[in-house]
Design an enzyme around this catalytic site. Structure first.
Site, mmCIF file in Angstrom:
data_model
loop_
_atom_site.group_PDB
_atom_site.id
_atom_site.type_symbol
_atom_site.label_atom_id
_atom_site.label_comp_id
_atom_site.label_asym_id
_atom_site.label_seq_id
_atom_site.Cartn_x
_atom_site.Cartn_y
_atom_site.Cartn_z
ATOM 1 N N GLU A 164 0.852 -1.189 0.000
ATOM 2 C CA GLU A 164 0.000 0.000 0.000
ATOM 3 C C GLU A 164 0.887 1.238 0.000
ATOM 4 O OE1 GLU A 164 -3.572 0.082 0.081
ATOM 5 O OE2 GLU A 164 -2.713 1.951 -0.645
ATOM 6 N N GLU A 173 -1.392 9.586 4.336
ATOM 7 C CA GLU A 173 -2.420 10.129 5.213
ATOM 8 C C GLU A 173 -2.840 11.481 4.643
ATOM 9 O OE1 GLU A 173 -1.576 9.880 9.360
ATOM 10 O OE2 GLU A 173 -0.780 7.862 9.167
ATOM 11 N N PHE A 215 8.690 16.195 -2.574
ATOM 12 C CA PHE A 215 9.530 15.711 -1.468
ATOM 13 C C PHE A 215 10.886 16.398 -1.431
ATOM 14 C CE2 PHE A 215 7.375 12.469 1.014
ATOM 15 C CZ PHE A 215 6.164 12.525 0.342
ATOM 16 N N CYS A 258 5.223 5.935 9.236
ATOM 17 C CA CYS A 258 5.805 5.118 8.154
ATOM 18 C C CYS A 258 7.278 5.401 7.887
ATOM 19 C CB CYS A 258 5.000 5.311 6.874
ATOM 20 S SG CYS A 258 3.371 4.564 6.997
HETATM 21 C C1 UDX Z 1 4.276 7.964 3.457
HETATM 22 C C2 UDX Z 1 4.398 7.680 1.953
HETATM 23 O O1 UDX Z 1 4.325 8.898 1.226
HETATM 24 C C3 UDX Z 1 3.311 6.722 1.511
HETATM 25 O O2 UDX Z 1 3.454 6.406 0.140
HETATM 26 C C4 UDX Z 1 3.374 5.474 2.356
HETATM 27 O O3 UDX Z 1 2.332 4.601 2.022
HETATM 28 C C5 UDX Z 1 3.293 5.820 3.832
HETATM 29 O O4 UDX Z 1 4.304 6.753 4.170
HETATM 30 P P1 UDX Z 1 2.746 9.545 4.971
HETATM 31 O O5 UDX Z 1 3.455 8.960 6.145
HETATM 32 O O6 UDX Z 1 1.265 9.673 5.009
HETATM 33 O O7 UDX Z 1 3.051 8.658 3.664
HETATM 34 O O8 UDX Z 1 3.364 10.995 4.755
HETATM 35 P P2 UDX Z 1 4.093 11.803 3.604
HETATM 36 O O9 UDX Z 1 3.129 12.670 2.906
HETATM 37 O O10 UDX Z 1 4.923 10.919 2.778
HETATM 38 O O11 UDX Z 1 5.027 12.760 4.483
HETATM 39 C C6 UDX Z 1 6.003 12.193 5.354
HETATM 40 C C7 UDX Z 1 6.726 13.248 6.139
HETATM 41 O O12 UDX Z 1 7.640 13.938 5.308
HETATM 42 C C8 UDX Z 1 5.844 14.326 6.775
HETATM 43 O O13 UDX Z 1 6.295 14.529 8.105
HETATM 44 C C9 UDX Z 1 6.087 15.548 5.912
HETATM 45 O O14 UDX Z 1 5.929 16.739 6.651
HETATM 46 C C10 UDX Z 1 7.530 15.333 5.488
HETATM 47 N N1 UDX Z 1 7.904 15.978 4.221
HETATM 48 C C11 UDX Z 1 7.310 15.595 3.050
HETATM 49 C C12 UDX Z 1 8.908 16.947 4.182
HETATM 50 O O15 UDX Z 1 9.484 17.281 5.232
HETATM 51 N N2 UDX Z 1 9.285 17.491 2.991
HETATM 52 C C13 UDX Z 1 8.700 17.141 1.830
HETATM 53 O O16 UDX Z 1 9.092 17.680 0.798
HETATM 54 C C14 UDX Z 1 7.686 16.163 1.851
#
Ligand code: UDX
Length: 439
Positions: A154, A158, A255, A266
């Protein structure tokens, strides 16, 4: 064609998957070991915040094709395809994944499997788990080899869980037989028809895809945050650097947002579990870089605390510090490994009076960090504050009027941990604006 499906584990992933499977036309039974959770879901009451999911859950229940139970015998009776959606958290005191919920779910189900069935793992697991489970299932299920295992990782985020489930970038089917592939293609027929790319692999490759994807995303974030460290010592601006890099289509801008770094249930635990598994397999060198990815990420939290202390003249003791944001990211009430709360707790430990506000994550934050003070609104959180820390980039915070907010604080000092506030507007309103990776 309607399939009879079960979803084992109705947490964040499972509840979303169950409702989405009904949306795809299937008959679904969800099972969980937590009876309170089952009751709430059956009543159409989602136990966590996820935009769009409460409506989808209620719509699914109204079709009469979604039910919940605590009885594994009923699940085995009523479904032929079983999606395994239980959590695989970090094992206490170790980097490795804790597989106790996977093992318990399988052990409770297999004695009841008397006819052929497909068990489809969605949980994020160490590579090799599926093959080990296959051996165990074949040896103990009453239907023997008639019970097969597949892995279908998956990738949902979130905040976008429904969209990511119904319109994924790709589907990955790790299978050991043509029959398993055919079943998964039929279950996901409507998604595949969108069209959605389908990647067919063996079991270990499918398990690896998930951890490889999360490791890559974590690496990308830590890369730009490492550049932020360089910017801090050279007077450069990491937001401009990031923008310039993003125009290179080989790099891309996703990202690549510099700031306080990643948290959540995650990314942090997945890269650690991946390193632990590589160690067990004797290939730890291949993933040594992930240790650095993790370290860079942790250093951003420490740097934010240092910036706060600097802004307050070298000591946090007795100062009133407002923390805007508690969730690990916006559009979520999840506080697992939340960078915002980690920073809030450190600042509290250094003697500041910390006041936290978050649009959705207050209850979870309070349960996890009862020693912090929680305010009912941004304004209440900022009243007489010596410093405002912006740590989770909710739209509500981006839209704040710095002139109005300037009237309630004691000192107009802000640290933008997410690099999204309008610097010019805040400075024009008399605020001292500091951010990570910027002059
Ligand atoms: C992640 C993966 O994206 C997803 O595909 C997987 O199934 C589960 O883990 P999620 O944990 O929901 O999803 O969050 P995500 O949107 O990936 O963000 C992760 C963290 O990275 C957050 O704390 C966010 O603030 C941080 N982030 C994201 C950054 O600091 N910079 C960025 O450019 C992007």
């Amino acid at each position: 064609m309607t399939h009879r499906i079960s979803v084992i584990g109705t947490g964040y992933l499972g509840a979303t998957h169950a409702a989405c499977m009904v949306e795809l036309g299937h008959e679904v039974i969800g099972i969980d070991v937590d009876p309170a959770k089952i009751k709430r879901l059956a009543d159409g009451d989602l136990p966590f915040y996820e935009p769009g999911l409460p409506e989808l859950l209620r719509r699914s229940l109204a079709t009469g094709r979604l039910s919940f139970t605590s009885d594994p015998a009923e699940v085995a009776e009523r479904a032929d395809v079983h999606f395994l959606c239980v959590g695989t958290p970090q094992r206490p005191g170790s980097n490795a994944a804790d597989l106790r919920y996977v093992d318990a779910a399988i052990d409770s189900l297999i004695p009841h499997l008397r006819r052929p069935a497909l068990i489809v793992g969605k949980s994020t697991v160490p590579v090799g788990t599926a093959q080990a489970l296959a051996a165990r299932i074949g040896a103990t299920a009453p239907a023997g080899d008639g019970v097969e295992i597949a892995w279908n990782p998956e990738f949902l985020r979130e905040g976008f869980a429904v969209k990511d489930s119904l319109e994924p970038d790709r589907l990955v089917f790790g299978v050991a037989s043509a029959q398993a592939e055919a079943t998964l293609r039929a279950v996901y027929a409507d998604v595949i028809a969108r069209p959605t790319p389908v990647v067919i692999s063996d079991l270990p490759t499918a398990e690896l895809v998930k951890v490889a994807a999360n490791s890559f995303l974590a690496t990308k974030i830590s890369f730009i945050n490492a550049m932020a460290e360089l910017c801090e010592t050279t007077g450069a601006d990491v937001t401009v650097l990031s923008e310039a890099l993003s125009h290179d289509s080989r790099i891309g801008g996703q990202f690549l947002r510099p700031g306080l770094g990643f948290g959540g249930g995650c990314l942090p635990k997945d890269i650690r579990a991946f390193m632990a598994r590589a160690g067990e397999l004797g290939v730890d060198q291949a993933l040594t870089f992930l240790r650095e990815v993790d370290a860079i990420n942790q250093r951003r939290r420490a740097r934010t605390v240092d910036l706060a202390r600097e802004e307050l003249g070298g000591s946090l003791d007795g100062q009133v510090v407002t923390v805007l944001g508690a969730a690990f990211k916006p559009e979520s009430d999840d506080v697992r490994d939340s960078p915002a709360l980690d920073v809030a707790a450190s600042i509290h430990e250094q003697g500041a009076q910390v006041r936290v506000y978050d649009p959705q994550a207050m209850a979870n934050a309070r349960a996890r960090f009862p020693m912090l003070t929680y305010a009912e609104s941004v304004t209440a959180a900022c009243a007489d504050a010596d410093l405002v820390l912006h740590l989770t980039e909710w739209a509500e915070f981006r839209a704040l009027d710095p002139v109005e907010l300037g009237k309630v604080v004691r000192q107009r000092k802000v640290v933008d941990g997410r690099n999204v506030l309008d610097v010019a507007a805040w400075r024009a309103a008399g605020w001292t604006y500091r951010a990570l990776g910027r002059p």
